[in-house]
Design an enzyme around this catalytic site. Sequence first.
Site, PDB file in Angstrom:
ATOM      1  CB  CYS A   2      18.679  -0.941  -1.562  1.00 23.66           C
ATOM      2  SG  CYS A   2      17.925  -2.539  -1.369  1.00 23.66           S
ATOM      3  NE  ARG A  27      17.789   4.291  -4.447  1.00 21.60           N
ATOM      4  CZ  ARG A  27      17.502   4.197  -5.749  1.00 21.60           C
ATOM      5  NH1 ARG A  27      16.923   5.228  -6.347  1.00 21.60           N
ATOM      6  NH2 ARG A  27      17.766   3.123  -6.437  1.00 21.60           N
ATOM      7  N   GLY A 101      19.961  -3.805  -6.245  1.00 19.02           N
ATOM      8  CA  GLY A 101      19.655  -4.525  -7.490  1.00 19.02           C
ATOM      9  C   GLY A 101      19.176  -5.935  -7.168  1.00 19.02           C
ATOM     10  CD  GLU A 484      -6.122   1.223 -10.604  1.00 21.04           C
ATOM     11  OE1 GLU A 484      -6.940   0.726  -9.807  1.00 21.04           O
ATOM     12  OE2 GLU A 484      -5.146   1.910 -10.221  1.00 21.04           O
ATOM     13  CE  LYS A 488      -4.296   4.932  -8.749  1.00 15.98           C
ATOM     14  NZ  LYS A 488      -4.837   3.708  -8.364  1.00 15.98           N
ATOM     15  CE  LYS A 606       1.372   3.069  -1.558  1.00 17.52           C
ATOM     16  NZ  LYS A 606       0.763   3.215  -2.895  1.00 17.52           N
TER      17      LYS A 606
HETATM   18  C1  AGP Z   1      -5.057   2.421  -4.709  1.00 22.85           C
HETATM   19  O1  AGP Z   1      -4.588   3.544  -5.436  1.00 22.85           O
HETATM   20  C2  AGP Z   1      -5.340   2.761  -3.258  1.00 22.85           C
HETATM   21  N1  AGP Z   1      -4.203   3.315  -2.641  1.00 22.85           N
HETATM   22  C3  AGP Z   1      -5.988   1.595  -2.515  1.00 22.85           C
HETATM   23  O2  AGP Z   1      -7.161   1.228  -3.191  1.00 22.85           O
HETATM   24  C4  AGP Z   1      -5.110   0.330  -2.353  1.00 22.85           C
HETATM   25  O3  AGP Z   1      -4.980  -0.318  -3.594  1.00 22.85           O
HETATM   26  C5  AGP Z   1      -5.833  -0.615  -1.376  1.00 22.85           C
HETATM   27  O4  AGP Z   1      -5.930   0.028  -0.131  1.00 22.85           O
HETATM   28  C6  AGP Z   1      -5.114  -1.951  -1.203  1.00 22.85           C
HETATM   29  O5  AGP Z   1      -3.851  -1.748  -0.623  1.00 22.85           O
HETATM   30  P1  AGP Z   1      -2.813  -2.960  -0.643  1.00 22.85           P
HETATM   31  O6  AGP Z   1      -2.535  -3.273  -2.071  1.00 22.85           O
HETATM   32  O7  AGP Z   1      -1.602  -2.433   0.074  1.00 22.85           O
HETATM   33  O8  AGP Z   1      -3.433  -4.117   0.066  1.00 22.85           O
END
Ligand code: AGP
Length: 611
Positions: A2, A27, A101, A484, A488, A606
Site C-alpha cells: 500500500c 503501490r 505491511g 515460462e 517471457k 495485463k
Molecule cells: C504472463 O506474462 C502474461 N501476462 C499472461 O500469460 C498471463 O499470465 C495470463 O493472461 C493469465 O493472467 P492471470 O494470471 O491474471 O489470470
Amino acid sequence: MCGIVGYIGQRRVVPILLEGLKRLEYRGYDSAGLVYLQDGRLHKYRCEGKLANLEAVMDKVLTDSTIGLGHTRWATHGPPSEANAHPHCDCSGELVVVHNGIIENFQTLREKLMAQGHVFTSQTDTEVLAHLIEEHLRGDLVKAVREALKEVEGSFALGVMWLKQPELLVAARYQSPLVLGVHEGGSFMASDIPALLPFTRDVIFLDDGEMAVLQGHSLQISRLDDGTPVEKVMQHIDWNAGMAEKSGYRHFMLKEIFEQPQSILNTFRGRIDPETGEVKLPEIALSSEELCAIRRISLVACGTSWHAALVAKYWLEKRVGLPVEVDIASEFRYRRLLLGPDVMVIPISQSGETADTLAGLRLAKKLGAKVIAICNVVGSTITRESDGTIYTHAGPEIGVASTKAFTSQLTALFLLTLFLGQVRGTILPEKARELGKQLIELPGIIENELPRLQEQLNVIAEEFSRSRDFLYLGRGANFPIALEGALKLKEISYIHAEGYAAGELKHGPIALIDRDMPVLALAPKDSVYGKLISNVEEVKARHGRMILVGSASDDHLARLSDYVIGLPDVHEDLTPLLYVIPLQLLSYQIAVLRGCDVDQPRNLAKSVTVE
Ligand code: AGP
C-alpha cells in the site's frame, strides 16, 4: 503493498496528501482515504475504488488544516471497501493509523483486544494497530506506539495521529519502506520517494526497527525498542517522478523482478513455522476430514499462471500422492469435465479477472467441486466466487509480463503442497522441516544472486538479441520453467520462442537445430540431470548455440557451452523458483536491446477479461 503519506507543518495538508497518494497509486489502488485535524476534531474520508473517487469527495471539502495522514490500499486482509479503507481508528475515534505491511498475528491480537472490550469495524489486520495503541495509551502517544509495536509480529510502515497530541505525527517501520522529508517548516512521511518529490528532494530513509516523531520542521528519530536516539544522513534524490515510481529502475518489469525476494517472503510470511516447517492455511476453510476426502486435484489457469500450475503438478503428486490434472482454462471450460465433491479445483490467476479461468471456476462449482483459488488481487471476481483463496502477497504487478506474481504463485502452491502433505500425513515432520527451511532461505539466496545475474545476462543478451528463434529445454518441474522462459521472451521481445520437454527433442524439434538456433537448457543437479545432459550433447553435436543454466558447482557445464549461468544449489523441489529468474532477466534485456515496450508489449493486456 500500500502507500501511506503524512504531513505536519504550515502548509494546507489535503492537497499534499492527495498529490502524494496520486504518486503512490502504483503501490495499490483498490481504495483510498485520508484524515486531517481541524477545530479539535479528526475529519476522515475514505472511498472504495481509485483515488479519483477520494479526490472527487475532497473537492467539496474546504479546510486549511496543516496535519494529516493519507493511504492508498492494495488489500491483503479484507476485500476493498470503504469500511476496510484506511485510515483506521481506535474505539474513541481520536486515534488514527495508516499502515503498509502484513500483521501476521493480527487474529490473536484482535481476539485479545475484543475480549478487552474493543469494538472492530473492519476486516483488516491494520485496525488491530489502532486498538492496540489505544490499549497502551496513557497520555503519551510516542510511548504507546512503542509499547504496542512490541506485541506485533509482521511488517509495518505506520503513520499515527492522536487528537490529544495535535502537535505531532508518529512514524515507525519494520520490513516495509518509509521515507521522511523536511521542507519549509513542515515534515513529511511516505512509503516511497515519489510522494515527496513535489515538496522536497532531500529525504531520510527510516530503517527497520526505527521510529520518527514529526513536529513541524523537526524530526526526532529513535530506535523503536528502547527509544535510543538515532542519527540519520539526509540523502538528495535526483530522480524524475517517472523514475521514482519505478524506484530508479528503467521499467516496472525490472523493478518487479528485483522485488521477488520480498514478494516470495510476503507470500509465505505468517504461513509457515520457521522451526517445524508446519504450514497453516486457514483461508482454505476446509476441515481435515474434507481435505482427506479429496481424491483428485484439478489446476486451471492461463499463460504464466498455467505454467505455475504445471510446476505444482510435480510437487503435489510427489508430496501429496494425489492425481493432479492441469488444464489451460480455455480448454477446460469446453471439455467434458468429470468433477465432483471429491475433487479440489484450483484456479490460479494474478488478476483474478481472467475470463476463461473464471468460466472454468464457475463450471467446477456447478459440478460440486471444492474451489480454492490462488490469486494476487483481494476481492477480485475469482476470489469472490471461490470457496477459499490463498493470496499471493506480491503487491500490484504493473508490468504486463508476469514475474513476481509467478514466483509468488509458485510459493503459494508450494505452501499448499506442504499443507496438504501434512494434513494427509504424506509428508513426515522432518521432511516438512527440511522443505520449509529451504523455502524460508530462498528469498535471501535470490537477493544475493540478482545483481550478478543481471550483469551476466546483460552480456548474454547482447549476443542473442538478434536471434530470430529460441528453444528452451527443461525436464521435470523445470519443463514448465522452459515454457515460462519462452513465453517471457516472445511476449516482450517478439522473438519466436518455444519451450519443450528436453526428452521431446528427438521427436521433431531437433530438426530445427543449426548454428543459428540458440538453445537454452535448464540443468539443475536433480534426478533427471543425466538425461538432460544427454539432450544437451545432442544439440552440441548439431552445432546448436547452447546457453546452460545449472549449478554453480557443476564444472561439467563449461565443457558443454560457452554461456553458463551458475546458480546456488537449492532443494530440487525449489529449483523452478530460482531457475526462472535468469530467464526473466534474459528476456527483459533482449527486449530492451530490441527497443521494445517492455512494460506494455504490443497486442497484450495485463488482464484478459474477454474470451
Ligand atoms: C504472463 O506474462 C502474461 N501476462 C499472461 O500469460 C498471463 O499470465 C495470463 O493472461 C493469465 O493472467 P492471470 O494470471 O491474471 O489470470
